[in-house]
Structures are given as C-alpha cells and as structure tokens.
Design an enzyme around this catalytic site. Structure first.
Site, PDB file in Angstrom:
ATOM      1  CD  GLU A 256      -0.760   0.695   3.630  1.00 38.91           C
ATOM      2  OE1 GLU A 256      -1.019   1.873   3.346  1.00 38.91           O
ATOM      3  OE2 GLU A 256      -0.894   0.200   4.764  1.00 38.91           O
TER       4      GLU A 256
ATOM      5  CB  VAL B  48      -5.802  -1.679   4.234  1.00 40.14           C
ATOM      6  CG1 VAL B  48      -6.166  -3.161   4.186  1.00 40.14           C
ATOM      7  CG2 VAL B  48      -4.505  -1.482   5.011  1.00 40.14           C
TER       8      VAL B  48
ATOM      9  CG  ASP C 163     -14.796   6.488  12.926  1.00 36.97           C
ATOM     10  OD1 ASP C 163     -14.589   6.013  11.793  1.00 36.97           O
ATOM     11  OD2 ASP C 163     -14.042   7.307  13.472  1.00 36.97           O
TER      12      ASP C 163
ATOM     13  CG  ASP D 265      -8.848  -1.052   6.058  1.00 37.26           C
ATOM     14  OD1 ASP D 265      -8.982  -0.342   5.046  1.00 37.26           O
ATOM     15  OD2 ASP D 265      -7.893  -0.928   6.856  1.00 37.26           O
TER      16      ASP D 265
ATOM     17  CE  LYS E   1      -0.770   2.407  13.873  1.00 40.62           C
ATOM     18  NZ  LYS E   1      -1.140   1.937  12.533  1.00 40.62           N
TER      19      LYS E   1
END
EC number: 4.2.1.70
Length: 306
Positions: A28, A109, A141, A145, A162
């Site tokens: 990417e 991604v 939200d 991906d 993360k």
C-alpha cells in the site's frame, strides 16, 4: 512503462510476473504518503520493494497517479507519492472521484486490496488493519477495510490492529464478515505495537504452505472474502508494554478532555504515541511492516509453487 489492464495501469514488471505465474506481493502507499515522515518514507518504500526482489518476489506498490489507479510504481511515481505533501488518501469510495478529478492519491488497505485483486494479485503486505473505532456505537466510525475484505479474495499479512481501536469489536466484525483469520505461528491476536492483545485466535498456521492451502480451499469453495494472516511483531522489536499502556491511557484521557470525536481521535492518538515515546512507536511501525513483507514473500512463493 505500464499499460492498461482491467481499467488500471499495470507496470510491465508486474504484468510479466502475473502472466508467468511468478510470485507478486502488493504494497500500500498510504504508509508512504501519510504514515512515515519525509524523507525516511521514501527510503522505507524502496527498502520494502528491495526486500521482495531479493527474495525473488515482484513488488507491486499501489497508488492512484493523475487519476489512474496504478499497480506497480516506477522511481518517478514512487517519488511523487513519497515527496508531495499534497497527495490525498483514497479508500475504495474515493477511487471514482480521484479518477474523475485526475488526482494523485495514496491507497488505503481497502483500496489497495481491491485494485491488487482486480489484476490477479493474491497476497498483500501492510502494517495493520483498520478496524472499529472506540465509541463506534455512537459515531458509527468503522474502517472501510473491514467490509472491503469481506468481498475481496486476497490474503493480507498484517500485525492485527492498533490498540487505539476497539480490538474486541474489530475481531467480532471480521467474524461477522466471514474473513478468515489465521495467526502466523501464534494463537494470540497481535496488537500492532505489541505482540498480543490477549485475544485468542481460533486458528494458527505454522508456515506458508498452510496459508497457500487455505487460499486454494477458499477458491475451490467459491468464497470471496479475504484471508488475514495476523503476524505479531517480534517481542524484541515491540513497544515496551508498560510504556504503551501508560501512553494509551493518557492519550485517551486527553482526547476526551479535548472533546475529540470520530475521525479526529485516531490522528491525535497516533501523534501522541509518537511524541510520548520519543519516536519509538515509529520504529515499531517500520519493524512491523518489514516483518509482514517477509512473511508475505513466503506466502506468495508458496502460492506460486502450487
């Protein structure tokens, strides 16, 4: 040089590799344009492509160049993505607009997965997946991906997500979307900066041949969803867990005090990590991607040799 294939511009190098059945790994470009500081971003991009070539794998960095979705960048286009601060970020929904307006964009991604799969690339190496954001029950939200991987037959090597995201909800959404989740020599879901989040994985693979077999079975069954290979960063390259937890707790509190909501939260948390760890989180980010590229190379080679 490149030519148009399936509505995209595909480099001669990538097209030749695909035609020959040789291994190819997609990369990417959002990491290059928005994830790393200049000028180090270009050095890392060149390094990742070199890692693949050294292993006999053709790299296919993906971006939108002057409105044209492009699979496989040359030195000039890679330099534009790395050096121009005006490069936008394009997810799947943005591809038609970017094309109509003739924009140059880095691909997320989701967009990278769609464009790579469209030309027949089966393996993609990234850093971490997007996921469900904290407070998504109110903000809705959630990264594009996740639904994109539900409908894109590609194998993505990533170090989980993360910890600034809602890890529980992200894993649940991957299950709901029918995305196969495999732990690369681990039964713990990795947390990008850390080797584990404490969430157990249902399936562990111990080598690339097993991933390639899973890919083959998916094809035989006619499934269209992605396979995610969750590859933890090695413990020696991870962020110190105590520092990580302290920074995350502080950053979340500060974001709440500032009244940050929705899309404003993630950039703030990432910047806080970078600042509070004196750049250590950046080094972990780079280590994560290097390790994922190495694993993706193994998987692509195993797939090509079937």
């Amino acid at each position: 040089m490149a030519r148009e294939v399936a509505g995209l511009s595909v480099s001669v190098e990538v097209e030749a590799a695909l035609a020959a059945g040789s291994p190819v790994v997609a990369l990417e470009s959002t990491l290059i344009a928005h994830g790393l500081p200049r000028p180090r971003n270009r050095a890392v991009a060149v390094e990742l492509e070199a890692m693949l070539r050294d292993r006999g794998i053709t790299p296919a960095t993906v971006a939108v160049i002057d409105g044209v979705p492009t699979v496989g960048l040359d030195d000039d286009t890679l330099g534009r993505i790395a050096g121009d601060p005006g490069v936008a970020k394009a997810s799947v929904r943005d591809l038609p607009a970017a094309a109509a307006l003739g924009l140059t964009c880095a691909t997320t991604v989701a967009a990278t997965s769609v464009l790579a799969a469209r030309v027949g690339i089966r393996v993609f190496a990234t850093g971490g997946l997007g996921g469900v954001h904290r407070g998504a029950a109110e903000t809705f939200d959630e990264s594009a991906d996740l639904p994109t991987l539900a409908a894109t037959p590609i194998t993505v090597v990533a170090a989980g997500v993360k910890s600034i995201l809602d890890v529980d909800a992200t894993i649940e959404r991957l299950e709901t979307f029918g995305v196969t989740l495999l732990g690369w020599r681990t039964s713990d879901f990795p947390g990008f900066y850390l080797p584990t989040t404490g969430h157990r994985l249902d399936w562990q693979v111990d080598g690339a041949a097993q991933v390639a077999e899973a890919m083959a079975v998916r094809d035989r069954l006619g499934l269209r969803s992605a396979i995610v290979v969750a590859n933890p960063v090695p413990a020696g390259q991870a962020l110190d867990e105590a520092i990580h937890d302290d920074v995350l707790r502080t950053a979340l509190q500060q974001a709440d005090e500032l009244g940050l909501r929705g899309k404003a939260v993630t950039p703030f948390l990432l910047e806080t990590f970078h600042t509070e760890t004196a750049g250590a989180s950046l080094e972990v980010n780079i280590a994560v991607v290097r390790n994922n590229v190495a694993v993706a190379a193994e998987i692509a080679a195993a797939w090509a040799s079937r």
